[in-house]
Design an enzyme around this catalytic site. Structure first.
Site, PDB file in Angstrom:
ATOM      1  N   HIS A 132      76.262 -26.614  -4.073  1.00  0.00           N
ATOM      2  CA  HIS A 132      75.416 -25.713  -3.287  1.00  0.00           C
ATOM      3  C   HIS A 132      76.280 -24.759  -2.456  1.00  0.00           C
ATOM      4  O   HIS A 132      76.645 -25.066  -1.321  1.00  0.00           O
ATOM      5  CB  HIS A 132      74.507 -26.549  -2.375  1.00  0.00           C
ATOM      6  CG  HIS A 132      73.447 -25.766  -1.676  1.00  0.00           C
ATOM      7  ND1 HIS A 132      72.208 -26.287  -1.399  1.00  0.00           N
ATOM      8  CD2 HIS A 132      73.428 -24.506  -1.183  1.00  0.00           C
ATOM      9  CE1 HIS A 132      71.476 -25.385  -0.773  1.00  0.00           C
ATOM     10  NE2 HIS A 132      72.207 -24.289  -0.612  1.00  0.00           N
ATOM     11  N   ARG A 182      77.658 -14.898  -2.286  1.00  0.00           N
ATOM     12  CA  ARG A 182      77.202 -13.563  -1.841  1.00  0.00           C
ATOM     13  C   ARG A 182      77.537 -12.421  -2.787  1.00  0.00           C
ATOM     14  O   ARG A 182      77.521 -11.262  -2.365  1.00  0.00           O
ATOM     15  CB  ARG A 182      77.801 -13.227  -0.460  1.00  0.00           C
ATOM     16  CG  ARG A 182      77.686 -14.308   0.593  1.00  0.00           C
ATOM     17  CD  ARG A 182      76.264 -14.558   0.967  1.00  0.00           C
ATOM     18  NE  ARG A 182      76.147 -15.363   2.176  1.00  0.00           N
ATOM     19  CZ  ARG A 182      75.092 -16.113   2.457  1.00  0.00           C
ATOM     20  NH1 ARG A 182      74.063 -16.161   1.619  1.00  0.00           N
ATOM     21  NH2 ARG A 182      75.040 -16.790   3.562  1.00  0.00           N
ATOM     22  N   ASN A 205      70.541 -16.462  -4.402  1.00  0.00           N
ATOM     23  CA  ASN A 205      70.019 -15.459  -3.450  1.00  0.00           C
ATOM     24  C   ASN A 205      71.011 -14.338  -3.176  1.00  0.00           C
ATOM     25  O   ASN A 205      71.372 -14.047  -2.041  1.00  0.00           O
ATOM     26  CB  ASN A 205      69.535 -16.117  -2.148  1.00  0.00           C
ATOM     27  CG  ASN A 205      70.640 -16.807  -1.362  1.00  0.00           C
ATOM     28  OD1 ASN A 205      71.712 -17.089  -1.894  1.00  0.00           O
ATOM     29  ND2 ASN A 205      70.384 -17.087  -0.092  1.00  0.00           N
ATOM     30  N   ASP A 236      76.334 -26.188   1.377  1.00  0.00           N
ATOM     31  CA  ASP A 236      75.482 -25.029   1.665  1.00  0.00           C
ATOM     32  C   ASP A 236      76.345 -23.918   2.274  1.00  0.00           C
ATOM     33  O   ASP A 236      75.902 -23.196   3.186  1.00  0.00           O
ATOM     34  CB  ASP A 236      74.318 -25.396   2.607  1.00  0.00           C
ATOM     35  CG  ASP A 236      73.278 -24.288   2.689  1.00  0.00           C
ATOM     36  OD1 ASP A 236      73.308 -23.379   1.847  1.00  0.00           O
ATOM     37  OD2 ASP A 236      72.442 -24.324   3.616  1.00  0.00           O
TER      38      ASP A 236
HETATM   39  O1  DOR Z   1      71.190 -21.739   6.587  1.00  0.00           O
HETATM   40  C1  DOR Z   1      71.039 -21.348   5.440  1.00  0.00           C
HETATM   41  N1  DOR Z   1      71.648 -20.243   4.987  1.00  0.00           N
HETATM   42  N2  DOR Z   1      70.229 -22.037   4.644  1.00  0.00           N
HETATM   43  C2  DOR Z   1      69.900 -21.598   3.420  1.00  0.00           C
HETATM   44  O2  DOR Z   1      69.207 -22.291   2.737  1.00  0.00           O
HETATM   45  C3  DOR Z   1      70.370 -20.288   2.955  1.00  0.00           C
HETATM   46  C4  DOR Z   1      71.624 -19.928   3.599  1.00  0.00           C
HETATM   47  C5  DOR Z   1      72.046 -18.501   3.396  1.00  0.00           C
HETATM   48  O3  DOR Z   1      71.902 -17.986   2.267  1.00  0.00           O
HETATM   49  O4  DOR Z   1      72.584 -17.896   4.321  1.00  0.00           O
HETATM   50 ZN    ZN Z   2      71.704 -22.766   0.562  1.00  0.00          ZN
END
Ligand code: DOR
Ligand code: ZN
Length: 436
Positions: free
Chosen positions: A74, A78, A108, A318
């Site tokens: 995870h 970017r 994302n 994350d």
């Molecule tokens: O804190 C977070 N930031 N949680 C997420 O699920 C996405 C992530 C982000 O893309 O910055």
């Molecule tokens: Zn995430």
């Protein structure tokens, strides 16, 4: 040829924990033995090469741990779209510094990984990094939550799995269809569990601390209600489902029950969720703002219990890099997330192994074997014939968190002293990170 001498091999795949030498040639582990006779290996290897001397390097791993390369299932690199925060090259370098040889990028980006061209861009750039960069594809187009991507085409193009991470999928009918399709394609589906209805303001747990700072906060219920729903969907569809970055103690209990009922459900915990509580916001401000938020000590303990009994099977970072300017904004307008790849192993040892919650072997399983199995990969192991993906670290070697390789340094752990200093990361037999 590379010889790693006298390291403590900790391999959760073979359940080995002993001092051994590891010999690597042509990207693979060729031998794992006690006191490998290096001179004779060298001689036989140069014979094979028709008498040509191959460059031979010896790493003295005395006092260090030699483990399978870590996998972070995870990360947010970017790229494309937000490369001022991070890109695939710097993200992979941060991964290598953290001991990781495999990562799974989230979808994302901008454009979102909901189409083959963007997926190919990520995978092809990833191939230039020296580590294994995989990518998930989105579940819904543009992460919009209403129209499903073409999962089959994305699977054929190499998507490792599917997720709208960062955003919850509110349409349960759509999600049920997506789960069935993921199961048909034999790929996992991972879920960000925060119902916006129960979030007054994101990134901080709704409780005493949020009240104290006059911030709306995100309630535990926001996660609980979605995890309960998705455990039911997982049970019904039989899909391989991951509850991402679990933060609520109740949610851990739901996953435990769903597993007991026979659901193919899995869960991830991040180092921040098993290390910090909501009081971190008072000390670190926006650097402790993340989605879902770090919660109370009770939640933290339940997450650790979940890791101990296998309810939570993966530790992920994350890794969410953001710029200094963005994190300098007021709490309400700063983005959520922290950079995590460079501190994950150290925090795992500090928060889980040192207090006796997990053995080092269990930690390694949560950071390599289990995520690899979740993604249907053969877990890397330190055995003859296996690909030479390894990390060499000092379990008790202290280091100070500073000088990030990531483009970002949005970490509440800056300045912390952590154990688990990574000395080398080796991927495909090549040294991709060296501290020395
Ligand atoms: O804190 C977070 N930031 N949680 C997420 O699920 C996405 C992530 C982000 O893309 O910055
Ligand atoms: Zn995430």
């Amino acid at each position: 040829m590379l010889l790693i001498k006298n390291g403590r091999v900790v391999d959760p795949v073979t359940e080995t924990d002993e001092v051994l030498d590891v010999l690597i040639e042509d990207g693979r582990i060729v031998k794992v033995e006690n006191n490998l006779d290096y001179e004779s290996e060298k001689a036989s290897s140069s014979c094979d090469m028709g008498g040509m001397e191959e460059e031979l390097r010896v790493i003295d791993a005395s006092g260090l741990v030699v483990a399978p390369g870590l996998m972070d299932a995870h990360v947010h690199f970017r790229d494309p779209g937000f490369t001022y925060k991070e890109d695939i090259i710097t993200g992979a370098a941060a991964a290598a510094k953290g001991g990781f040889t495999t990562v799974v990028c989230m979808a994302n980006t901008k454009p979102v990984v909901d189409n083959v061209d963007t997926l190919k861009y990520v995978l092809e750039k990833g191939m230039t990094t020296g580590i294994h960069v995989l990518s998930a594809a989105a579940v819904t187009k543009g992460l919009g939550g209403s129209e499903m991507v073409d999962m089959e085409t994305l699977a054929k193009a190499g998507a490792a799995g599917f997720t709208d991470d960062g955003i919850p999928i509110m349409d349960e009918k759509l999600l049920a269809v997506a789960m069935k399709e993921a199961k048909r394609l034999n790929l996992p589906i991972s879920l960000h569990e925060e119902d916006p209805v129960f979030i007054d303001a994101p990134g901080v747990h709704k409780g005493k601390v949020s009240e104290e700072i006059g911030y709306g906060g995100a309630s535990r219920l926001a996660e609980d209600i979605m995890v309960a729903r998705d455990c039911a969907l997982a049970l019904d569809t039989g899909a391989s489902v991951c509850i991402q970055h679990i933060s609520s103690g109740n949610a851990v209990e739901y996953v435990r029950t769903a597993k007991r009922l026979g659901a193919n459900v899995h869960a991830e915990a991040t180092p921040h969720h098993f290390t910090l509580t909501d009081t971190a916001v008072l000390e670190y401000g926006t650097l402790a703002r993340m989605n879902p938020p770090v919660r109370t000590e009770e939640d933290r303990i339940k997450i650790i219990e979940g890791l101990k009994d296998g309810t939570i099977d993966m530790i992920v970072t994350d890794h969410a890099p953001h710029s200094e300017e963005e994190k300098a904004r007021p709490m309400a307008s700063a983005p959520s997330g922290i950079t995590g790849l460079e501190t994950s192993l150290g925090l795992g040892i500090k928060s889980l192994v040192e207090p006796g919650h997990l053995t080092l072997m269990q930690l390694m399983a949560c950071m390599s074997k289990n995520p690899m199995e979740f993604y249907g990969m053969k877990p890397v192991s330190i055995t003859g014939g296996a690909p030479a993906d390894l990390v060499i670290f000092g379990e008790k070697d202290k280091w100070t968190v500073e000088g990030f390789v990531s483009k970002a340094s949005n970490s509440p752990f800056k300045g912390w002293e952590l154990p688990g200093k990574v000395h080398y990361t080796i991927c495909g037999g090549k040294i991709v990170y060296s501290a020395d």
